[in-house]
Motif scaffolding. Structure first.
Motif, PDB file in Angstrom:
ATOM      1  N   GLN A  92       3.940 -66.123 -33.923  1.00  0.00           N
ATOM      2  CA  GLN A  92       3.999 -66.771 -35.235  1.00  0.00           C
ATOM      3  C   GLN A  92       4.122 -68.279 -35.128  1.00  0.00           C
ATOM      4  OE1 GLN A  92       7.043 -64.831 -37.557  1.00  0.00           O
ATOM      5  NE2 GLN A  92       5.716 -63.093 -37.983  1.00  0.00           N
ATOM      6  N   GLY A 100       0.151 -69.316 -37.062  1.00  0.00           N
ATOM      7  CA  GLY A 100       0.392 -68.550 -35.854  1.00  0.00           C
ATOM      8  C   GLY A 100      -0.777 -68.720 -34.896  1.00  0.00           C
ATOM      9  N   PHE A 118       1.117 -67.789 -40.315  1.00  0.00           N
ATOM     10  CA  PHE A 118       1.982 -67.019 -39.412  1.00  0.00           C
ATOM     11  C   PHE A 118       2.261 -65.597 -39.899  1.00  0.00           C
ATOM     12  CE2 PHE A 118       5.154 -68.922 -42.178  1.00  0.00           C
ATOM     13  CZ  PHE A 118       6.133 -67.946 -42.299  1.00  0.00           C
ATOM     14  N   LYS A 119       2.286 -65.361 -41.209  1.00  0.00           N
ATOM     15  CA  LYS A 119       2.546 -64.010 -41.718  1.00  0.00           C
ATOM     16  C   LYS A 119       1.330 -63.094 -41.559  1.00  0.00           C
ATOM     17  CE  LYS A 119       6.123 -65.310 -44.977  1.00  0.00           C
ATOM     18  NZ  LYS A 119       6.565 -65.322 -46.363  1.00  0.00           N
ATOM     19  N   GLU A 120       0.158 -63.669 -41.294  1.00  0.00           N
ATOM     20  CA  GLU A 120      -1.076 -62.872 -41.192  1.00  0.00           C
ATOM     21  C   GLU A 120      -1.686 -62.895 -39.793  1.00  0.00           C
ATOM     22  OE1 GLU A 120      -3.341 -64.875 -44.201  1.00  0.00           O
ATOM     23  OE2 GLU A 120      -2.507 -63.625 -45.796  1.00  0.00           O
ATOM     24  N   ASP A 122      -1.210 -61.245 -37.091  1.00  0.00           N
ATOM     25  CA  ASP A 122      -1.490 -59.970 -36.429  1.00  0.00           C
ATOM     26  C   ASP A 122      -2.755 -59.300 -36.946  1.00  0.00           C
ATOM     27  OD1 ASP A 122       0.677 -60.205 -34.748  1.00  0.00           O
ATOM     28  OD2 ASP A 122       2.018 -59.036 -36.026  1.00  0.00           O
TER      29      ASP A 122
END
Length: 145
Positions: A92, A100, A118-120, A122
Motif C-alpha cells: 500500500q 500503492g 492504495f485501497k485498490e 490488490d
C-alpha cells in the motif's frame, strides 16, 4: 596522539578478553521464536526510461514469501496477491502519496511496475503500468576480462 591510540587499543583488547555476565534465566520465559526472514535471490532489472530496480526475493519474519524492491534508493516490501498470469506482489506504500505499488512478474520474463490508489492496489484491473522491466544484462565486453 600515538600514546592515546595505544591506550585505546589496549583497552579494547582488555574488554574483548572479559566475559560478560549472564543474565539470570527465568523459569517462566517462553522459548525464543525463530526469525524466518531471509533473502533467497537478488535480481537487477532495467526498466523503461532507464530506471534501475533491484528485487530481493525471500521470506518475511513469518516465513511467507515476499519481495523487497529498491527503487531510486527507496525500499519497498511487497507481499504476494492473486493474479494470473505470473506472480504479483503489492504494497500500500508507493512512489506517490496515496498510491500503492505492484510488481507483476510475467511468464515471458518481463515485469510490470504498477501503481493504483492504495485501497485498490490488490486489484490488477485498477492498476496503471508505470514501466515494463527486464532482467539486467551485462553490457558488451563487461564479462571479457
Amino acid at each position: 596522539m600515538k600514546q592515546a591510540l595505544t591506550l585505546t587499543a589496549l583497552l579494547l583488547l582488555a574488554a574483548c578478553g572479559q566475559k560478560a555476565e549472564e543474565a539470570p534465566k527465568s523459569e517462566t520465559a517462553a522459548p525464543a521464536t525463530p526469525n524466518l526472514a531471509k533473502a533467497s535471490r537478488t535480481v537487477a532489472y532495467t526498466c523503461e526510461k532507464d530506471l534501475p530496480i533491484t528485487a530481493i526475493h525471500g521470506t518475511n519474519a513469518q516465513g511467507k514469501p515476499d519481495v523487497a524492491l529498491v527503487i531510486r534508493g527507496d525500499d519497498f516490501t511487497l507481499t504476494p496477491t492473486d493474479a494470473t498470469p505470473g506472480t504479483r506482489f503489492t504494497t500500500q506504500y508507493g512512489l506517490e502519496p496515496g498510491m500503492g505499488l505492484a510488481w507483476w512478474e510475467q511468464p515471458d520474463g518481463s515485469v510490470l511496475l504498477q501503481q493504483a490508489p492504495f485501497k485498490e492496489i490488490d486489484d490488477p484491473a485498477k492498476a496503471t503500468t508505470l514501466r515494463t522491466c527486464r532482467v539486467k544484462t551485462q553490457p558488451d565486453g563487461a564479462a571479457a576480462k
